[in-house]
Scaffold this motif. Structure first.
Motif, short mmCIF file in Angstrom:
data_model
loop_
_atom_site.label_atom_id
_atom_site.label_comp_id
_atom_site.label_asym_id
_atom_site.label_seq_id
_atom_site.Cartn_x
_atom_site.Cartn_y
_atom_site.Cartn_z
N THR A 192 7.68 4.77 -6.29
CA THR A 192 8.04 3.80 -5.27
C THR A 192 7.86 2.39 -5.80
OG1 THR A 192 7.17 5.37 -3.69
CG2 THR A 192 7.66 3.18 -2.88
N PRO A 193 8.88 1.58 -5.76
CA PRO A 193 8.76 0.23 -6.30
C PRO A 193 7.93 -0.65 -5.38
CG PRO A 193 10.90 0.54 -5.31
CD PRO A 193 10.20 1.85 -5.21
N SER A 251 0.82 -1.22 0.00
CA SER A 251 0.00 0.00 0.00
C SER A 251 0.85 1.26 0.00
CB SER A 251 -0.87 0.01 1.26
OG SER A 251 -0.06 0.30 2.38
N LEU A 252 2.14 1.13 -0.23
CA LEU A 252 3.00 2.31 -0.18
C LEU A 252 2.57 3.31 -1.23
CD1 LEU A 252 6.26 0.36 0.33
CD2 LEU A 252 5.40 2.08 1.88
N PRO A 253 2.77 4.60 -0.94
CA PRO A 253 2.30 5.64 -1.88
C PRO A 253 2.79 5.38 -3.29
CG PRO A 253 3.88 6.51 -0.27
CD PRO A 253 3.46 5.16 0.20
N ASN A 276 4.08 1.28 5.51
CA ASN A 276 3.36 2.54 5.57
C ASN A 276 1.95 2.38 6.10
OD1 ASN A 276 3.25 5.40 4.91
ND2 ASN A 276 1.75 4.78 3.35
N ALA A 277 1.27 1.29 5.72
CA ALA A 277 -0.13 1.10 6.11
C ALA A 277 -0.23 0.88 7.62
CB ALA A 277 -0.71 -0.10 5.35
N GLN A 334 12.21 -3.80 5.38
CA GLN A 334 11.35 -3.36 4.28
C GLN A 334 10.59 -2.11 4.72
OE1 GLN A 334 8.68 -6.31 2.69
NE2 GLN A 334 10.32 -7.68 2.05
N GLN A 389 11.52 -5.32 -3.87
CA GLN A 389 12.80 -4.95 -3.29
C GLN A 389 13.87 -5.80 -3.96
OE1 GLN A 389 13.39 -5.94 0.86
NE2 GLN A 389 14.29 -3.94 1.28
N ALA A 432 14.52 5.18 -3.01
CA ALA A 432 13.31 4.99 -2.23
C ALA A 432 13.74 4.46 -0.87
CB ALA A 432 12.41 3.97 -2.94
N PRO A 433 12.87 4.54 0.15
CA PRO A 433 13.26 3.99 1.44
C PRO A 433 13.57 2.49 1.34
CG PRO A 433 11.12 5.10 1.58
CD PRO A 433 11.52 5.09 0.16
N TYR A 434 14.52 2.04 2.10
CA TYR A 434 14.90 0.61 2.14
C TYR A 434 15.23 0.07 0.76
CZ TYR A 434 13.62 0.45 7.05
OH TYR A 434 13.57 0.67 8.41
N ASP A 435 16.04 0.83 0.01
CA ASP A 435 16.47 0.39 -1.31
C ASP A 435 17.85 -0.25 -1.19
OD1 ASP A 435 17.26 -0.01 -3.85
OD2 ASP A 435 17.29 2.11 -4.44
N PRO A 436 17.94 -1.59 -1.26
CA PRO A 436 19.25 -2.24 -1.04
C PRO A 436 20.24 -2.01 -2.18
CG PRO A 436 17.43 -3.78 -0.73
CD PRO A 436 16.88 -2.57 -1.41
#
Lengths: 595, 216
Positions: free
Chosen positions: A226-227, A219-221, B78-79, B75, A230, B93-97
């Protein structure tokens, strides 16, 4: 909880000392310090079997002893060859195998900077590991230099020791033999051992380069790019991390270095990595005592190092476990105090699994030795904590220092201390029975002065070039600290950074490369020259007037010399950076008003 | 056996340097082969055999054997129904390895205070039941940007929100957090911590209890 933090620090230091005591006899047996006609040591036949095929291939078997001049030439040529090979590997990256992500050739400036950096044991990284270098470049390029630059450092120490031990000798050993022995006989077995233990804890080691997983929270924006997946980068990491810690290199596989969970996954690996980077520099002192036939001499030099290390350690651990005043003013309230469940203190740029105390210990260890690996971002350390890290580097990397080069550098300081003491009591100075004369003092001064001149001139140049000073990320005195840290790190072959600095311009890459090369070669070659000139001398018989060099008084004198040179050279610069930052009133925007 | 060279007159600088070129190049290549090819190759084979799970990045698999992430790499969450990890400053992006790293904001940089205040405000709004102060690790970015852990108080703070949004019993979630606290090794090394991804994966195993959420 603070008690636990201190207990952890003490336990790691004890483990380090035990490891160093275990490695010292091994290190001592690697080199032949006495002349060739002396009785061979116990490991001699084993070492000969190891080195013979390699040396025969290179056309230097049977081994001929070298003069100091030839030895220095060998070091110089070997560094040059290493740099050329590393630049070539980086430039030819797209044509070479094992480049699964099809990364392009590394840009010239970055390639030159990286080659100079890894060949000089600095491991300053102006590239991001994950996105710039293929696994082949990492192993065939960087891992190799991690071994060889550390081995070269040990060779210099061996030459200096031979200078002190031998009498009337024209030769100081054979560089190729010393190099092969320290690489294959010491560093490689230790790295295999450490790599296996690290891997058991979760450090990755793989031919693959990445695994892709869908994110659990979908559900990330989605507005930003945003991918939803990962991409977890893996690779041959354990093999490189083991030697980058042992060889006080510090160049990690990943951009975040030992803060990355794949390089340093647990508190246990953190302990091992701290122990690993401190072990060989400490063991060198103990081995030195064995080589010169008087273990008190080695312990005295170690005591001088410890005397400088421990106060700095106390300050940095204290600073990092304190609440940050900037964040104390933030509303809603932030809990920064130590409690049963969490340690508090400064956590920006630090990992939860280590906490501030073990991060501070890692930081002071990595800057005291010339390692430069980091498990937390030094840029975000408290002003005085960051200053401790910087000052440890600026002391010339002789407080433990690099593998081999650290103790060799401290011996240069010791010669200066002996000289000063000689002037005070009105006797001609001597160390371990060798007269210290003009030639040794001149060379010793080069060893002392080159790094600090390169640091200060480089920083000054960066400050007056407006386009280059803007490479700093943070405003105010902290921005200046970033510039000063960069040149301190390069000119003392440390390699850690205040990472906010964007050092990718032509000025930064080339001037830092020049600083790294100058301080590496212009300390190593004079040290070899000192070894050569000492070896040619006779030993002076000990007399009642001889200054004993193993007493607490002498330890104080050596430590005092180091701190005096370091303080006189750098306090003004430190006052403009970290000291000014620590004393300045906090920015008013911190209070809770709107940005 | 090493023996001193017998050449009495010192040769010129160029000759001294050239004499070392062949051994330098041969030894560089030979040692590169050993430490740059054989060593990493041998280590990879040994580690893949001895520790296959760790060698491949400690993957976390669900009941069907599908890889859901790595036990060592955090990871982004957000929710509201998930536990949130620490803020991350990785590259894109956040937590981008593929671009690990920290914020590198200095200790007196107003931007750091601003970022922390915004995160703290968001946490207060997202967790209305929480009255006390906010643990420092939950409002500061980690060094790697991939930190998989948060401190136990930082997890407990989020329990009411997660329980409500997930529609499960709060005490069950609290118990789950307690089970996931990894203590310091021997009580000395490291800090007590909770792995956020593993905790969130375990959440799926709690049966949903709609009555509890309705009663609230």
């Amino acid at each position: 909880m603070l008690l636990q933090a201190w207990l952890e620090v003490v336990c790691i230091l004890i483990a380090t000392l035990l490891a160093a005591c275990a490695v010292a006899p091994w290190l001592a047996a690697i080199f032949r310090i006495d002349t060739a006609d002396s009785v061979p040591g116990r490991c001699e036949s084993w070492l000969e079997r190891l080195e013979r095929p390699v040396l025969r291939l290179a056309g230097v078997w049977p081994v001929c002893e070298m003069t100091a001049g030839a030895y220095a030439a060998a070091i110089f040529v070997f560094h040059a060859a290493g740099i050329i090979l590393l630049v070539a590997i980086q430039r030819l990256q797209p044509l070479l195998p094992w480049n699964p992500d099809q990364l392009p050739a590394v840009p010239w400036l970055i390639a030159i900077n990286t080659a100079a950096s890894f060949a000089t044991n600095t491991n300053w990284q102006s590239y991001g590991g994950e996105t710039t270098l293929s696994p082949l470049t990492q192993t065939l390029g960087l891992t190799v230099q991690n071994f060889l630059s550390a081995a070269s450092g040990l060779c210099v120490l061996a030459v200096l020791t031979r200078g002190l031990v031998r009498r009337d000798s024209r030769t100081v050993g054979n560089f190729w033999q010393d190099l092969v022995r320290s690489t294959l006989g010491l560093l490689l077995p230790l790295a295999v051992l450490l790599g296996l233990v690290l891997a058991s804890q979760g450090v990755v080691q793989s031919f693959g380069t990445a695994i892709e997983v869908p994110l659990l929270d979908q559900s990330l924006p989605t507005a930003a790019a945003t991918p939803t997946k990962q991409r977890i980068v893996i690779g041959p990491v354990a093999s490189q991390v083991a030697i980058k810690q042992l060889g006080t290199n510090g160049g990690g596989y990943f951009n975040a270095n030992s803060a990355h969970p794949f390089e340093n996954p647990t508190p246990l690996t953190n302990l091992l990595e701290i122990v690993a980077m401190l072990t060989l520099p400490i063991a060198s002192c103990l081995a030195f005592g064995r080589w010169v036939g008087d273990r008190r001499q080695g312990r005295a030099l170690l005591a001088a190092m410890a005397m400088l290390f421990l106060p700095f350690l106390l300050i940095i651990v204290r600073c990092e476990t304190q609440p940050s005043p900037l964040l104390a003013a933030v509303t809603p309230a932030i809990d920064q105090t130590a409690s049963g469940a969490h340690e508090g203190g400064s956590m920006e740029g630090k990992e939860v699994r280590f906490g501030p105390a073990a991060s501070a210990l890692f930081a002071v260890g990595t800057t005291a030795t010339s390692c430069g690996a980091v498990n937390a971002m030094h840029d975000s350390f408290s002003p005085l904590g960051g200053m401790v890290a910087m000052w440890m580097i600026q002391l010339g990397e002789v407080v433990f220092g690099g593998v081999g080069t650290g103790l060799a550098g401290l011996i240069a300081y010791t010669l200066v201390a002996v000289f000063i003491a000689g002037l005070m009591v009105g006797r001609s100075p001597e160390y371990l029975g060798k007269k210290i004369e003009a030639r040794e003092m001149k060379m010793g001064m080069v060893v002392l002065l080159v790094p600090l001149i390169a640091t200060l001139i480089g920083t000054a140049a960066a400050c007056v070039l407006p386009s280059e000073a803007s490479a700093a990320l943070n405003p105010g005195p902290h921005g200046f600290s970033e510039l000063l840290y960069a040149f301190s790190s390069a000119a003392n072959n440390n390699g850690s950074a205040f990472g906010g600095l964007t050092a990718t311009s032509g000025f930064w890459t080339l001037s830092l490369a020049a600083a790294m090369l100058a301080s590496r070669l212009l300390t190593m070659l004079p040290l070899v020259a000192i070894g050569g000139s000492l070896a040619a001398k006779r030993t002076v018989a000990e007399s009642p007037g001889t200054l004993p060099t193993h007493t607490p008084l002498f330890v104080l004198l050596v430590a005092g010399t180091v701190i005096l040179v370091g303080a006189l050279s750098f306090v003004p610069a430190l006052a403009l950076g970290p000291l000014a930052e620590a004393l300045q009133p906090l920015p008013t925007a911190a209070g809770g008003g709107k940005p | 056996m090493p023996a001193p060279s017998k050449n009495p007159s010192p040769p010129g600088l160029a000759a001294v340097l050239i004499a070392q070129v062949r051994p330098a190049c041969t030894l560089l290549l030979a040692l590169a082969l050993i430490t740059g090819v054989l060593y990493p190759l041998g280590m990879t084979v040994a580690i893949q055999t001895l520790f296959p799970r760790q060698a491949g990045g400690s993957p976390l698999r669900d009941a069907e054997g599908v890889v859901r992430g790595s036990a060592l790499i955090g990871q982004p969450f957000n929710a509201p129904q998930w536990f949130h990890g620490r803020p991350s400053s990785t590259g894109n992006a956040p937590y981008d390895p593929t671009a690990s790293g920290g914020s590198n904001l200095g200790p007196t940089n107003p931007a750091l205070a601003r970022a922390v205040r915004e995160r703290a405000d968001a946490l207060t709004q997202g967790n209305p039941g929480h009255a006390g102060s906010i643990p420092i690790d939950l409002v500061t970015a980690s060094g790697s940007g991939l930190d998989p852990h948060i401190s136990p108080p930082a997890a407990l703070l989020q329990v009411p929100r997660v329980a409500a949004a997930h529609g499960v019993d709060e005490s069950a979630v609290r118990q789950l957090v307690a089970q996931h606290v990894e203590p310091a090794v021997l009580g000395i090394f490291g800090r007590p911590r909770v792995n956020v991804l593993q905790l969130n994966l375990a959440l799926e195993s709690i049966p949903r209890n709609t009555e509890v959420s309705q009663r609230k």
